[in-house]
Design an enzyme around this catalytic site. Structure first.
Site, mmCIF file in Angstrom:
data_model
loop_
_atom_site.group_PDB
_atom_site.id
_atom_site.type_symbol
_atom_site.label_atom_id
_atom_site.label_comp_id
_atom_site.label_asym_id
_atom_site.label_seq_id
_atom_site.Cartn_x
_atom_site.Cartn_y
_atom_site.Cartn_z
ATOM 1 N N GLY A 63 0.853 -1.192 0.000
ATOM 2 C CA GLY A 63 0.000 0.000 0.000
ATOM 3 C C GLY A 63 0.880 1.230 0.000
ATOM 4 O O GLY A 63 1.945 1.244 -0.623
ATOM 5 N N ARG A 64 0.430 2.255 0.718
ATOM 6 C CA ARG A 64 1.197 3.519 0.731
ATOM 7 C C ARG A 64 2.596 3.305 1.301
ATOM 8 O O ARG A 64 3.595 3.695 0.688
ATOM 9 C CB ARG A 64 0.445 4.564 1.580
ATOM 10 N N ARG A 68 -4.075 -8.735 -1.203
ATOM 11 C CA ARG A 68 -5.260 -9.478 -1.645
ATOM 12 C C ARG A 68 -5.558 -9.167 -3.106
ATOM 13 O O ARG A 68 -5.967 -10.032 -3.869
ATOM 14 C CB ARG A 68 -6.469 -9.116 -0.774
ATOM 15 N N ILE A 112 6.835 -3.711 10.479
ATOM 16 C CA ILE A 112 6.558 -2.287 10.760
ATOM 17 C C ILE A 112 5.054 -2.052 10.711
ATOM 18 O O ILE A 112 4.605 -0.918 10.609
ATOM 19 C CB ILE A 112 7.281 -1.334 9.772
ATOM 20 N N ARG A 162 1.785 -4.028 12.600
ATOM 21 C CA ARG A 162 1.290 -4.105 13.974
ATOM 22 C C ARG A 162 1.767 -5.431 14.554
ATOM 23 O O ARG A 162 1.829 -6.447 13.837
ATOM 24 C CB ARG A 162 -0.246 -4.064 14.017
ATOM 25 N N GLU A 206 2.638 -5.019 23.411
ATOM 26 C CA GLU A 206 3.494 -3.850 23.216
ATOM 27 C C GLU A 206 3.329 -2.902 24.394
ATOM 28 O O GLU A 206 2.201 -2.483 24.649
ATOM 29 C CB GLU A 206 3.087 -3.165 21.909
ATOM 30 N N HIS A 251 8.070 0.956 18.718
ATOM 31 C CA HIS A 251 7.011 1.520 17.851
ATOM 32 C C HIS A 251 7.312 2.983 17.509
ATOM 33 O O HIS A 251 6.571 3.894 17.887
ATOM 34 C CB HIS A 251 5.637 1.378 18.534
ATOM 35 N N ILE A 252 8.404 3.173 16.762
ATOM 36 C CA ILE A 252 8.827 4.541 16.432
ATOM 37 C C ILE A 252 8.854 4.777 14.927
ATOM 38 O O ILE A 252 9.571 5.645 14.444
ATOM 39 C CB ILE A 252 10.204 4.863 17.064
ATOM 40 N N GLY A 253 8.040 3.974 14.193
ATOM 41 C CA GLY A 253 8.054 4.078 12.727
ATOM 42 C C GLY A 253 7.842 5.494 12.215
ATOM 43 O O GLY A 253 8.520 5.934 11.284
HETATM 44 P P1 NAP Z 1 -2.541 0.995 3.047
HETATM 45 O O1 NAP Z 1 -2.105 2.050 2.096
HETATM 46 O O2 NAP Z 1 -3.995 0.791 3.268
HETATM 47 O O3 NAP Z 1 -1.839 -0.363 2.604
HETATM 48 C C1 NAP Z 1 -2.150 -1.571 3.190
HETATM 49 C C2 NAP Z 1 -1.834 -2.686 2.208
HETATM 50 O O4 NAP Z 1 -2.101 -3.931 2.856
HETATM 51 C C3 NAP Z 1 -2.679 -2.643 0.949
HETATM 52 O O5 NAP Z 1 -1.836 -2.822 -0.141
HETATM 53 C C4 NAP Z 1 -3.630 -3.812 1.090
HETATM 54 O O6 NAP Z 1 -3.909 -4.382 -0.186
HETATM 55 C C5 NAP Z 1 -2.830 -4.775 1.961
HETATM 56 N N1 NAP Z 1 -3.689 -5.648 2.742
HETATM 57 C C6 NAP Z 1 -4.746 -5.330 3.521
HETATM 58 N N2 NAP Z 1 -5.300 -6.428 4.048
HETATM 59 C C7 NAP Z 1 -4.578 -7.478 3.576
HETATM 60 C C8 NAP Z 1 -4.672 -8.887 3.755
HETATM 61 N N3 NAP Z 1 -5.622 -9.429 4.491
HETATM 62 N N4 NAP Z 1 -3.758 -9.663 3.135
HETATM 63 C C9 NAP Z 1 -2.789 -9.112 2.359
HETATM 64 N N5 NAP Z 1 -2.667 -7.780 2.148
HETATM 65 C C10 NAP Z 1 -3.548 -6.980 2.759
HETATM 66 O O7 NAP Z 1 -1.946 1.270 4.511
HETATM 67 P P2 NAP Z 1 -0.594 2.037 4.896
HETATM 68 O O8 NAP Z 1 -0.860 3.493 5.038
HETATM 69 O O9 NAP Z 1 0.487 1.575 3.999
HETATM 70 O O10 NAP Z 1 -0.390 1.484 6.400
HETATM 71 C C11 NAP Z 1 -0.303 0.108 6.657
HETATM 72 C C12 NAP Z 1 -0.247 -0.165 8.154
HETATM 73 O O11 NAP Z 1 1.027 0.195 8.663
HETATM 74 C C13 NAP Z 1 -1.209 0.662 9.010
HETATM 75 O O12 NAP Z 1 -2.515 0.131 9.022
HETATM 76 C C14 NAP Z 1 -0.562 0.628 10.372
HETATM 77 O O13 NAP Z 1 -1.062 -0.446 11.145
HETATM 78 C C15 NAP Z 1 0.918 0.395 10.056
HETATM 79 N N6 NAP Z 1 1.740 1.551 10.428
HETATM 80 C C16 NAP Z 1 2.728 1.373 11.342
HETATM 81 C C17 NAP Z 1 3.511 2.446 11.703
HETATM 82 C C18 NAP Z 1 4.626 2.283 12.700
HETATM 83 O O14 NAP Z 1 4.918 3.228 13.415
HETATM 84 N N7 NAP Z 1 5.273 1.135 12.735
HETATM 85 C C19 NAP Z 1 3.291 3.705 11.133
HETATM 86 C C20 NAP Z 1 2.282 3.843 10.226
HETATM 87 C C21 NAP Z 1 1.494 2.759 9.877
HETATM 88 P P3 NAP Z 1 -5.236 -5.226 -0.461
HETATM 89 O O15 NAP Z 1 -6.373 -4.406 0.079
HETATM 90 O O16 NAP Z 1 -5.250 -5.422 -1.927
HETATM 91 O O17 NAP Z 1 -5.077 -6.516 0.250
#
Ligand code: NAP
Length: 318
Positions: free
Chosen positions: A154-155, A176, A234, A236, A265, A284-286
């Site tokens: 994703g992003r 997916r 990175i 959850r 956590e 958790h400092i991403g």
């Molecule tokens: P996003 O743009 O919505 O990307 C999520 C990706 O995951 C999409 O490509 C989606 O594609 C895929 N996905 C969703 N459900 C899935 C499944 N069941 N199986 C396989 N792929 C799946 O979200 P993002 O902005 O990149 O953020 C992603 C996550 O990173 C957040 O929700 C957050 O929990 C985590 N995060 C962590 C930190 C940190 O500090 N470590 C910081 C920011 C975010 P499909 O829908 O096609 O499956």
């Protein structure tokens, strides 16, 4: 001049300095414990800063709430279904943290591959004092030219792919929904999850935590990975089965892990994962850079104030 009451907002704290400055003089802040007490009809907003669990029952304690604003993109701690059922819009902060979080993923990948933490300990205390449990003290594994599998393109996943290109890595991904529209532009190849796990030197988890992704990586998936492979999380903590990962790292099913997030956590003191040389755990400092946290503060406060005013949220997730 008439005294104007400020809108009342419940928030978990402590809030960052950036958020506090933006809210100063615009809302009256109430502590999270307020939600645990009597129903309060005067509250118009809920602000979640550090992932407090927000259920429908808690939302009902503030029946006139017009908005829930989250500082961050992951909203697995908020029941979106319950918010929707009550007609409460939920805002979050996607986009502004992609680069910082992808940078962190790469920090962990590189540090785990090149055994940076062990190296720092050796430099600090000397090889006689700090004896890594693994043999071949200074030898890590190569990053350039290696294969990287991104789970969740994703992003944030796309930003990881862009960084990997600079290291001449071969990037594949699993979602997916296959993203044929961007595969050639970003030079990424789609693979089913089992194939991705079995063929990549590095696996980086970038999916949201949902019912579908909870413990997506457990014993069976770790067994598929190469003994030379490194897992980076990175996303959850609960996307990975912590007990299974602990066994995998202890018994060297895989080479190493780099975790920005864990389940639970934080990990309790003395947790076996914290005792292993082949795992690097960050708190958790991403998204935790000065610049990104400022942008997250601005977007989350804009969402909050817009919702309170009854306007459309600049970024509404539900
Ligand atoms: P996003 O743009 O919505 O990307 C999520 C990706 O995951 C999409 O490509 C989606 O594609 C895929 N996905 C969703 N459900 C899935 C499944 N069941 N199986 C396989 N792929 C799946 O979200 P993002 O902005 O990149 O953020 C992603 C996550 O990173 C957040 O929700 C957050 O929990 C985590 N995060 C962590 C930190 C940190 O500090 N470590 C910081 C920011 C975010 P499909 O829908 O096609 O499956």
């Amino acid at each position: 001049m008439m005294f104007q009451e400020l809108p009342r907002v419940i928030a978990d704290g402590p809030l960052s300095h950036a958020v506090s400055v933006l809210l100063e003089g615009r809302v009256e802040l109430l502590p999270w414990q307020h939600l645990l007490g009597q129903e309060d009809e005067t509250v118009s907003g809920i602000y979640t800063f550090g992932h407090p669990v927000l259920t429908g029952d808690l939302m009902d304690k503030a029946p006139n709430v017009k908005v829930i604003s989250n500082h961050g993109v992951g909203v697995d701690h908020i029941s979106l279904k319950d918010a929707q059922a009550r007609g409460i819009p939920v805002g979050n902060t996607p986009g502004v943290l992609d680069g910082a979080t992808a940078d962190m993923g790469f920090c962990l990948l590189m540090a785990a591959a090149r055994r940076l933490v062990e190296g720092v300990e050796i430099a600090r205390f000397g090889v006689d004092q700090f004896k890594p449990k693994r043999s071949e003290t200074f030898l890590g594994r190569e990053i350039h030219g290696a294969s990287l599998g991104i789970v969740g393109l994703g992003r944030i996943g796309l930003q990881v792919a862009r960084r990997a290109a600079g290291f001449d890595m071969h990037v594949s991904y699993y979602n997916r929904n296959r993203r044929t529209d961007i595969e050639s532009k970003f030079d990424v190849t789609y693979k089913p999850l089992h194939e991705l796990l079995a063929t990549c030197d590095y696996i980086m988890l970038c999916v949201p935590l949902t019912d579908e992704t909870k413990r997506l990586i457990g014993v069976d998936q770790l067994r598929l990975m190469r003994p030379t492979a490194t897992l980076i999380n990175i996303a959850r903590g609960a996307v990975v089965d912590t007990d299974a990962l602990t066994i995998a790292l202890t018994e060297n099913w895989i080479y190493a892990a780099g975790l920005d997030v864990t389940d639970p956590e934080p990990l309790p003191k003395g947790h076996p994962l914290l005792e292993l040389d082949n795992v690097i755990v960050a708190p958790h400092i991403g998204s935790a850079t000065v610049q990104t946290r400022q942008k997250m503060a601005e977007l989350s406060v804009q969402n909050l104030l817009a919702g309170i005013a009854g306007a459309a949220l600049p970024n509404r997730i539900a």
